[in-house]
Write a protein that holds these residues in place. Structure first.
Motif, PDB file in Angstrom:
ATOM      1  N   SER A 250      -6.984 -20.255  17.757  1.00 19.95           N
ATOM      2  CA  SER A 250      -6.030 -20.546  18.828  1.00 19.95           C
ATOM      3  C   SER A 250      -6.349 -21.857  19.521  1.00 19.95           C
ATOM      4  O   SER A 250      -5.449 -22.603  19.915  1.00 19.95           O
ATOM      5  CB  SER A 250      -6.007 -19.396  19.851  1.00 19.95           C
ATOM      6  OG  SER A 250      -7.164 -19.400  20.660  1.00 19.95           O
ATOM      7  N   GLY A 251      -7.641 -22.165  19.662  1.00 17.52           N
ATOM      8  CA  GLY A 251      -8.032 -23.416  20.295  1.00 17.52           C
ATOM      9  C   GLY A 251      -7.593 -24.619  19.493  1.00 17.52           C
ATOM     10  O   GLY A 251      -7.026 -25.582  20.040  1.00 17.52           O
ATOM     11  N   TYR A 252      -7.818 -24.580  18.186  1.00 15.07           N
ATOM     12  CA  TYR A 252      -7.437 -25.705  17.337  1.00 15.07           C
ATOM     13  C   TYR A 252      -5.916 -25.830  17.218  1.00 15.07           C
ATOM     14  O   TYR A 252      -5.368 -26.938  17.256  1.00 15.07           O
ATOM     15  CB  TYR A 252      -8.069 -25.550  15.950  1.00 15.07           C
ATOM     16  CG  TYR A 252      -9.579 -25.595  15.976  1.00 15.07           C
ATOM     17  CD1 TYR A 252     -10.254 -26.602  16.662  1.00 15.07           C
ATOM     18  CD2 TYR A 252     -10.337 -24.621  15.328  1.00 15.07           C
ATOM     19  CE1 TYR A 252     -11.640 -26.639  16.698  1.00 15.07           C
ATOM     20  CE2 TYR A 252     -11.723 -24.652  15.359  1.00 15.07           C
ATOM     21  CZ  TYR A 252     -12.367 -25.666  16.046  1.00 15.07           C
ATOM     22  OH  TYR A 252     -13.735 -25.692  16.072  1.00 15.07           O
ATOM     23  N   VAL A 253      -5.249 -24.686  17.076  1.00 10.98           N
ATOM     24  CA  VAL A 253      -3.785 -24.699  16.999  1.00 10.98           C
ATOM     25  C   VAL A 253      -3.187 -25.280  18.276  1.00 10.98           C
ATOM     26  O   VAL A 253      -2.282 -26.130  18.229  1.00 10.98           O
ATOM     27  CB  VAL A 253      -3.233 -23.282  16.739  1.00 10.98           C
ATOM     28  CG1 VAL A 253      -1.709 -23.264  16.887  1.00 10.98           C
ATOM     29  CG2 VAL A 253      -3.626 -22.795  15.352  1.00 10.98           C
ATOM     30  N   ALA A 254      -3.699 -24.842  19.422  1.00  7.23           N
ATOM     31  CA  ALA A 254      -3.190 -25.339  20.699  1.00  7.23           C
ATOM     32  C   ALA A 254      -3.420 -26.837  20.836  1.00  7.23           C
ATOM     33  O   ALA A 254      -2.534 -27.577  21.295  1.00  7.23           O
ATOM     34  CB  ALA A 254      -3.861 -24.595  21.851  1.00  7.23           C
ATOM     35  N   SER A 255      -4.584 -27.319  20.433  1.00  4.09           N
ATOM     36  CA  SER A 255      -4.873 -28.752  20.519  1.00  4.09           C
ATOM     37  C   SER A 255      -3.914 -29.562  19.648  1.00  4.09           C
ATOM     38  O   SER A 255      -3.402 -30.599  20.073  1.00  4.09           O
ATOM     39  CB  SER A 255      -6.321 -29.025  20.111  1.00  4.09           C
ATOM     40  OG  SER A 255      -7.227 -28.574  21.090  1.00  4.09           O
ATOM     41  N   ILE A 256      -3.674 -29.068  18.442  1.00  2.00           N
ATOM     42  CA  ILE A 256      -2.769 -29.787  17.525  1.00  2.00           C
ATOM     43  C   ILE A 256      -1.346 -29.818  18.075  1.00  2.00           C
ATOM     44  O   ILE A 256      -0.684 -30.860  18.066  1.00  2.00           O
ATOM     45  CB  ILE A 256      -2.803 -29.133  16.125  1.00  2.00           C
ATOM     46  CG1 ILE A 256      -4.175 -29.342  15.479  1.00  2.00           C
ATOM     47  CG2 ILE A 256      -1.699 -29.704  15.238  1.00  2.00           C
ATOM     48  CD1 ILE A 256      -4.376 -28.545  14.205  1.00  2.00           C
ATOM     49  N   ILE A 257      -0.866 -28.672  18.563  1.00  6.13           N
ATOM     50  CA  ILE A 257       0.501 -28.594  19.088  1.00  6.13           C
ATOM     51  C   ILE A 257       0.661 -29.476  20.324  1.00  6.13           C
ATOM     52  O   ILE A 257       1.650 -30.207  20.470  1.00  6.13           O
ATOM     53  CB  ILE A 257       0.879 -27.132  19.420  1.00  6.13           C
ATOM     54  CG1 ILE A 257       0.849 -26.269  18.157  1.00  6.13           C
ATOM     55  CG2 ILE A 257       2.264 -27.073  20.058  1.00  6.13           C
ATOM     56  CD1 ILE A 257       1.785 -26.702  17.071  1.00  6.13           C
ATOM     57  N   LEU A 258      -0.313 -29.442  21.230  1.00  2.30           N
ATOM     58  CA  LEU A 258      -0.231 -30.265  22.443  1.00  2.30           C
ATOM     59  C   LEU A 258      -0.284 -31.757  22.115  1.00  2.30           C
ATOM     60  O   LEU A 258       0.376 -32.570  22.772  1.00  2.30           O
ATOM     61  CB  LEU A 258      -1.372 -29.903  23.399  1.00  2.30           C
ATOM     62  CG  LEU A 258      -1.214 -28.602  24.175  1.00  2.30           C
ATOM     63  CD1 LEU A 258      -2.506 -28.239  24.890  1.00  2.30           C
ATOM     64  CD2 LEU A 258      -0.076 -28.697  25.182  1.00  2.30           C
ATOM     65  N   TYR A 259      -1.053 -32.123  21.107  1.00  2.00           N
ATOM     66  CA  TYR A 259      -1.191 -33.540  20.743  1.00  2.00           C
ATOM     67  C   TYR A 259       0.026 -34.076  20.002  1.00  2.00           C
ATOM     68  O   TYR A 259       0.408 -35.237  20.164  1.00  2.00           O
ATOM     69  CB  TYR A 259      -2.443 -33.734  19.889  1.00  2.00           C
ATOM     70  CG  TYR A 259      -2.783 -35.179  19.611  1.00  2.00           C
ATOM     71  CD1 TYR A 259      -3.365 -35.973  20.600  1.00  2.00           C
ATOM     72  CD2 TYR A 259      -2.530 -35.752  18.369  1.00  2.00           C
ATOM     73  CE1 TYR A 259      -3.670 -37.309  20.349  1.00  2.00           C
ATOM     74  CE2 TYR A 259      -2.844 -37.078  18.110  1.00  2.00           C
ATOM     75  CZ  TYR A 259      -3.413 -37.844  19.108  1.00  2.00           C
ATOM     76  OH  TYR A 259      -3.723 -39.171  18.856  1.00  2.00           O
ATOM     77  N   THR A 260       0.675 -33.198  19.207  1.00  3.07           N
ATOM     78  CA  THR A 260       1.757 -33.676  18.330  1.00  3.07           C
ATOM     79  C   THR A 260       3.163 -33.313  18.805  1.00  3.07           C
ATOM     80  O   THR A 260       4.116 -34.053  18.536  1.00  3.07           O
ATOM     81  CB  THR A 260       1.580 -33.116  16.907  1.00  3.07           C
ATOM     82  OG1 THR A 260       1.582 -31.682  16.958  1.00  3.07           O
ATOM     83  CG2 THR A 260       0.264 -33.596  16.298  1.00  3.07           C
ATOM     84  N   ILE A 261       3.322 -32.176  19.485  1.00  3.38           N
ATOM     85  CA  ILE A 261       4.679 -31.715  19.815  1.00  3.38           C
ATOM     86  C   ILE A 261       4.856 -31.571  21.321  1.00  3.38           C
ATOM     87  O   ILE A 261       5.469 -32.410  21.970  1.00  3.38           O
ATOM     88  CB  ILE A 261       4.999 -30.373  19.109  1.00  3.38           C
ATOM     89  CG1 ILE A 261       4.789 -30.497  17.592  1.00  3.38           C
ATOM     90  CG2 ILE A 261       6.449 -29.971  19.395  1.00  3.38           C
ATOM     91  CD1 ILE A 261       4.990 -29.199  16.835  1.00  3.38           C
TER      92      ILE A 261
END
Length: 384
Positions: A142-153
């Motif tokens: 969840s931490g990595y997914v959240a970081s990716i989503i916040l950075y890209t979308i």
């Protein structure tokens, strides 16, 4: 091992979805409402969990329809999370958080009862550690997914991803084969519905004192987590790094859960949860000195060590004191203690931050956790 691995896969997906939501809420509402109001998101969620976890546990033990109950709760939980992306006003989200807590309260007691049914005492620690590792892997992801989503979308999309993760877990629940046991007769069924959870066994080995200690610990740690991402943002940590840093907690848990479960089955339950409680008291003090990426990272590692040690002792302890057929009811105390502490903790944290400072608040949280350590000293070992 087929049942264990199937349930582990489901658990990873469930907690990947669950772990994304608190981060999303703190990022979205920072600056829109007060810190106290943000903390209430945790209180309202755990209020629902506290009220409904024992109901799900007793319902599971009485009906033995554990698989059906899990599917129902996960489907409704996924739908409620999806609504977070549509109804984004503060009081709408507050209501949705309560509903989400109602149905997610079913997962922990029912899933653990499925995993531990027909399990010998000497194997309970290792099996429960498998569940805890799976949960930690979900929070890690969840931490990595959240970081990716916040950075890209963006931030709103986090709710859609979370909903997708939770509904995907039902694929594995459908594949589960539950052994179960005979249903309770009519008289026992009525008694089960009328009794408070744990009646007749929770005082074994002074288990009620461990529940009190666990509740106080959750008061501090869950209160702390209700504003931890807000605190990090105020210290200058970018939002897209929040999930990456927090994932170190879960990465540590994954590495330690099984070894700690092995130790619990060999050296005892009590030493494990005592160490976990003591380390939990160190965490708030350490946060006073945190100002950068490295320091916060080390603190999240410490959180992972403290939790994996604590839960490796507590989970098999509750299994040990539970009579046959009451495992889900006993495991519901994991949610009850966490729920009660998480109701009070964010309120305490929110009030302290509003009227004092984060530093004073952290000192008080550490003191409360040391009290929980002192109470746990009075419990009795169950392994031998």
């Amino acid at each position: 091992m087929r049942k264990e691995l199937t349930l582990a896969n489901a658990t990873v997906l469930v907690y990947t979805g669950v772990g994304i939501i608190p981060l999303a809420l703190q990022v979205i509402f920072l600056g829109r409402v007060s810190d106290f109001q943000i903390a209430l998101f945790s209180t309202i969620y755990w209020l629902a969990s506290f009220l409904f976890s024992p109901i799900w546990g007793i319902l599971s033990d009485v009906t033995k329809k554990r698989k059906m109950l899990l599917l129902l709760s996960l489907i409704l939980s996924s739908f409620i999370v999806f609504l977070h992306a549509i109804y984004i006003e503060y009081y709408h989200i507050l209501a949705l958080r309560f509903l989400f807590g109602v149905f997610m309260a079913a997962y922990l007691p029912i899933a653990l009862s499925i995993l531990l049914e027909e399990t010998d005492k000497v194997e309970a620690g290792k099996k429960s550690s498998l569940f805890n590792v799976s949960r930690a892997m979900g929070f890690l992801a969840s931490g990595y997914v959240a970081s990716i989503i916040l950075y890209t979308i963006g931030s709103i999309e986090l709710f859609i991803v979370s909903s997708s993760m939770i509904i995907s877990s039902t694929i594995f629940i459908i594949m589960l084969k539950c052994d179960g046991s005979r249903k309770l007769d009519a008289i026992n069924e009525i008694r089960a519905k009328l009794k408070l959870p744990g009646t007749g066994f929770i005082k074994r080995n002074r288990g009620h004192l461990l529940i009190i200690a666990l509740t106080l610990r959750h008061t501090t740690i869950m209160g702390l987590f209700s504003l931890l991402f807000v605190y990090m943002l105020r210290k200058g940590i970018p939002d897209y790094l929040l999930g990456t840093i927090s994932s170190l907690n879960n990465l540590t848990q994954i590495m330690l859960m099984y070894p700690m479960g092995y130790l619990s089955d060999n050296v005892g339950r009590k030493p494990m949860y005592l160490i976990g409680l003591f380390l939990s008291a160190v965490v708030p003090i350490a946060l006073i000195y945190a100002n950068d990426f490295l320091t916060f990272s080390l603190i999240f590692i410490l959180i992972g060590i403290s939790f994996s040690t604590l839960i490796a002792g507590v989970t098999p302890f509750l299994k040990d004191i539970a009579p046959s057929g009451k495992e889900a009811e006993s495991m519901s105390f994991l949610s009850i203690s966490r729920g009660f502490g998480s109701i009070v903790g964010p309120i305490i944290v929110g009030l302290l931050v509003s009227f004092t400072s984060y530093e004073i608040m952290y000192v008080i949280l550490s003191a409360i956790t040391m009290i929980s350590f002192a109470i746990a000293l009075l419990t009795e070992e169950t392994l031998h």
